[in-house]
Scaffold this motif. Structure first.
Motif, PDB file in Angstrom:
ATOM      1  N   ILE A 121      17.601   0.424   9.776  1.00  0.00           N
ATOM      2  CA  ILE A 121      18.297   0.269  11.174  1.00  0.00           C
ATOM      3  C   ILE A 121      18.667  -0.593  12.171  1.00  0.00           C
ATOM      4  O   ILE A 121      17.966  -0.881  12.143  1.00  0.00           O
ATOM      5  N   GLY A 122      19.884  -1.310  11.708  1.00  0.00           N
ATOM      6  CA  GLY A 122      19.871  -2.156  12.627  1.00  0.00           C
ATOM      7  C   GLY A 122      20.424  -1.985  14.142  1.00  0.00           C
ATOM      8  O   GLY A 122      22.183  -1.269  14.388  1.00  0.00           O
ATOM      9  N   PHE A 123      21.175  -2.932  14.843  1.00  0.00           N
ATOM     10  CA  PHE A 123      21.405  -3.284  16.135  1.00  0.00           C
ATOM     11  C   PHE A 123      22.349  -4.239  16.383  1.00  0.00           C
ATOM     12  O   PHE A 123      21.741  -5.669  16.146  1.00  0.00           O
ATOM     13  N   HIS A 124      23.411  -4.563  17.403  1.00  0.00           N
ATOM     14  CA  HIS A 124      24.361  -5.785  17.037  1.00  0.00           C
ATOM     15  C   HIS A 124      25.437  -5.435  18.160  1.00  0.00           C
ATOM     16  O   HIS A 124      25.944  -4.296  18.429  1.00  0.00           O
ATOM     17  N   PHE A 125      26.359  -6.344  17.582  1.00  0.00           N
ATOM     18  CA  PHE A 125      27.270  -6.061  19.213  1.00  0.00           C
ATOM     19  C   PHE A 125      28.698  -5.086  19.132  1.00  0.00           C
ATOM     20  O   PHE A 125      28.669  -4.830  19.761  1.00  0.00           O
ATOM     21  N   LYS A 126      28.311  -5.293  17.224  1.00  0.00           N
ATOM     22  CA  LYS A 126      29.951  -4.188  16.474  1.00  0.00           C
ATOM     23  C   LYS A 126      28.865  -3.219  16.112  1.00  0.00           C
ATOM     24  O   LYS A 126      28.311  -4.139  14.774  1.00  0.00           O
TER      25      LYS A 126
ATOM     26  N   ARG B   6       0.680  -0.902   0.099  1.00  0.00           N
ATOM     27  CA  ARG B   6      -0.118   0.298  -0.037  1.00  0.00           C
ATOM     28  C   ARG B   6       1.170   1.598   0.245  1.00  0.00           C
ATOM     29  O   ARG B   6       0.606   2.227   0.188  1.00  0.00           O
ATOM     30  N   LYS B   7       2.444   1.137  -0.370  1.00  0.00           N
ATOM     31  CA  LYS B   7       3.183   2.288   0.206  1.00  0.00           C
ATOM     32  C   LYS B   7       2.755   3.185   1.113  1.00  0.00           C
ATOM     33  O   LYS B   7       2.973   4.215   0.685  1.00  0.00           O
ATOM     34  N   VAL B   8       3.100   2.687   2.204  1.00  0.00           N
ATOM     35  CA  VAL B   8       3.024   3.251   3.279  1.00  0.00           C
ATOM     36  C   VAL B   8       4.022   3.616   4.553  1.00  0.00           C
ATOM     37  O   VAL B   8       4.682   2.557   3.986  1.00  0.00           O
ATOM     38  N   PRO B   9       5.020   4.863   4.132  1.00  0.00           N
ATOM     39  CA  PRO B   9       6.338   4.919   4.753  1.00  0.00           C
ATOM     40  C   PRO B   9       6.462   3.757   5.852  1.00  0.00           C
ATOM     41  O   PRO B   9       5.787   3.110   6.840  1.00  0.00           O
ATOM     42  N   ILE B  10       7.411   3.248   5.985  1.00  0.00           N
ATOM     43  CA  ILE B  10       8.199   2.186   6.811  1.00  0.00           C
ATOM     44  C   ILE B  10       9.572   2.114   7.248  1.00  0.00           C
ATOM     45  O   ILE B  10      10.203   1.907   5.884  1.00  0.00           O
ATOM     46  N   ILE B  11      10.394   1.819   8.143  1.00  0.00           N
ATOM     47  CA  ILE B  11      11.732   1.749   9.144  1.00  0.00           C
ATOM     48  C   ILE B  11      11.354   0.629   9.731  1.00  0.00           C
ATOM     49  O   ILE B  11      10.940   0.755  10.656  1.00  0.00           O
ATOM     50  N   GLY B  12      12.637  -0.025   9.383  1.00  0.00           N
ATOM     51  CA  GLY B  12      12.697  -1.334   9.821  1.00  0.00           C
ATOM     52  C   GLY B  12      13.959  -0.324  11.446  1.00  0.00           C
ATOM     53  O   GLY B  12      15.207  -0.115  10.896  1.00  0.00           O
ATOM     54  N   LEU B  13      13.815  -0.884  12.742  1.00  0.00           N
ATOM     55  CA  LEU B  13      14.677  -1.254  13.371  1.00  0.00           C
ATOM     56  C   LEU B  13      14.523  -2.393  14.463  1.00  0.00           C
ATOM     57  O   LEU B  13      14.089  -1.950  15.253  1.00  0.00           O
ATOM     58  N   SER B  14      15.546  -2.984  13.948  1.00  0.00           N
ATOM     59  CA  SER B  14      15.509  -4.180  14.219  1.00  0.00           C
ATOM     60  C   SER B  14      17.395  -4.591  14.290  1.00  0.00           C
ATOM     61  O   SER B  14      18.176  -4.493  13.790  1.00  0.00           O
ATOM     62  N   HIS B  15      17.440  -5.680  14.925  1.00  0.00           N
ATOM     63  CA  HIS B  15      18.831  -6.602  15.128  1.00  0.00           C
ATOM     64  C   HIS B  15      18.752  -7.242  14.133  1.00  0.00           C
ATOM     65  O   HIS B  15      19.470  -7.464  13.306  1.00  0.00           O
ATOM     66  N   GLN B  16      17.281  -8.137  13.731  1.00  0.00           N
ATOM     67  CA  GLN B  16      17.474  -8.569  11.965  1.00  0.00           C
ATOM     68  C   GLN B  16      18.810  -7.574  10.868  1.00  0.00           C
ATOM     69  O   GLN B  16      19.348  -7.945   9.844  1.00  0.00           O
ATOM     70  N   ALA B  17      17.832  -6.408  11.565  1.00  0.00           N
ATOM     71  CA  ALA B  17      17.956  -5.221   9.826  1.00  0.00           C
ATOM     72  C   ALA B  17      19.905  -5.489   9.911  1.00  0.00           C
ATOM     73  O   ALA B  17      20.527  -5.093   8.764  1.00  0.00           O
ATOM     74  N   SER B  18      20.304  -6.169  10.880  1.00  0.00           N
ATOM     75  CA  SER B  18      21.798  -5.917  10.455  1.00  0.00           C
ATOM     76  C   SER B  18      23.025  -6.748   9.748  1.00  0.00           C
ATOM     77  O   SER B  18      23.768  -6.517   8.983  1.00  0.00           O
ATOM     78  N   PHE B  19      21.836  -7.516   9.263  1.00  0.00           N
ATOM     79  CA  PHE B  19      22.128  -8.604   8.366  1.00  0.00           C
ATOM     80  C   PHE B  19      21.977  -8.512   7.428  1.00  0.00           C
ATOM     81  O   PHE B  19      22.464  -9.199   6.097  1.00  0.00           O
ATOM     82  N   LEU B  20      21.931  -7.393   6.784  1.00  0.00           N
ATOM     83  CA  LEU B  20      21.370  -6.451   5.418  1.00  0.00           C
ATOM     84  C   LEU B  20      23.288  -6.288   5.071  1.00  0.00           C
ATOM     85  O   LEU B  20      23.168  -5.539   3.672  1.00  0.00           O
TER      86      LEU B  20
END
Length: 336
Positions: free
Chosen positions: A155-160, A113-127
């Motif tokens: 936006i990803g979160f990780h140990f480093k 539906r083309k709605v703005p979305i931002i990923g804020l997750s640990h999984q994002a770091s694997f991109l």
């Protein structure tokens, strides 16, 4: 007076880590906008203490007694038709922005539906290809990490900080503000293993006090040198902050908290969860030991870990508010 932004915060309810992160992020988001919450899945024992406006079944994972994902049971107990029905039910156009913690229903609804979305997750770091992987990559696992919950910005979160869009873990206030001690016990959280299997192994390591947090337990129960505890965020925080170390799955929040507290850490990835194999690879680089499976052949590596010192110096500064201001609101078309 300008209209206040309306944000949907969407998270998975298939584990406790997503909810633990939400406890810290949602109050900060409320400084910028009106926030509604969407959760899919019902396997988290961490309570958000916030009204949840949208609840969906989502994708539910089932585990065997031996610490792995039961793929057949997972496949046959999840309906693609039901997922599409849920996707179409989400009132996604009611929101100016969706912030997504690896939650598939809202992510695909936004994409369609083309709605703005931002990923804020640990999984994002694997991109990022710079994020550690196990020696043997899993192509299916890589596809899931990339396409399970697609977003416009990650936006990803990780140990480093392996890449320029990867930031330190979000550490709960209960952990940041805790008074540290070492009462000698070891905290255990291995939710993919059946309690009887874990207790049988832990009882064989004499002279060590274990506090086992269990999905099944309704009240505390002592069995030999193992105290079995119901899952509760505050009680877990109390246990780990006064422990000698943590034995847990190779998720993200639990190991992050142990590293932040300077506690000894040993991890066992959930069998079949590629993300956890990746986390274990990253932790190995930091000096944290791991095992592919926990069984009676694991006793020697565990005893070895218990006897050795583990001194890993790592700092996770509290940057969550700054990240939201700079990476979500200042750079989006929404502004503040």
């Amino acid at each position: 007076m300008p209209k206040k932004l309306k944000i949907l915060y969407a998270l998975q309810g298939t584990g406790n880590g997503h909810a633990a992160r939400a406890l810290e992020i949602i109050p900060l988001l409320k400084n910028f906008a009106k926030v509604d919450i969407l959760i899919s899945g019902s396997q988290s024992q961490v309570k958000l203490n916030e009204p949840i406006q949208h609840t969906y079944r989502g994708v539910v994972f089932y585990y065997s007694k031996r610490g792995g994902v039961n793929y057949l049971k997972t496949l046959f107990n999840n309906s693609l038709i039901s997922l599409f029905k849920e996707l179409n039910k989400v009132p996604i156009r009611d929101y100016d922005l969706v912030i997504n913690d690896f939650e598939a229903i809202s992510a695909w609804a936004c994409k369609l539906r083309k709605v703005p979305i931002i990923g804020l997750s640990h999984q994002a770091s694997f991109l990022s290809d710079k994020t550690p992987r196990p020696a043997k990559k899993d192509w299916l696992g890589e596809l899931i990490l990339r396409y399970y919950a697609p977003v416009e910005k990650n936006i990803g979160f990780h140990f480093k900080p392996y890449d320029n869009f990867i930031f330190p873990p979000v550490i709960r206030a209960d952990i940041r503000q805790a008074i540290l001690s070492n009462l000698g016990h070891y905290t255990v959280y291995l939710p993919a293993y059946a309690d009887d299997k874990l207790i049988k192994i832990l009882l064989k390591i004499e002279g060590v006090s274990w506090q086992l947090f269990s999905r099944k337990a309704k009240e505390e129960k002592q069995e030999g040198n193992v105290l079995i505890c119901p899952i509760d965020a505050k009680e877990f925080a109390k246990s780990i902050t006064s422990s000698a170390g943590l034995l847990c799955s190779a998720g993200f929040e639990g190991p992050s908290e142990a590293l932040f507290l300077g506690k000894k850490l040993f991890v066992v990835p959930i069998k079949g969860q590629y993300e956890q194999y990746c986390n274990a690879a990253a932790l190995n680089e930091l000096g944290v030991p791991s095992l592919k499976v926990l069984n009676e052949q694991s006793l020697e590596p565990l005893r070895d870990w218990l006897q050795k010192e583990q001194n890993i110096q790592i700092d996770f500064p509290d940057q969550t508010k700054e990240i939201l201001e700079r990476e979500v609101f200042a750079t989006s078309k929404l502004g503040t």
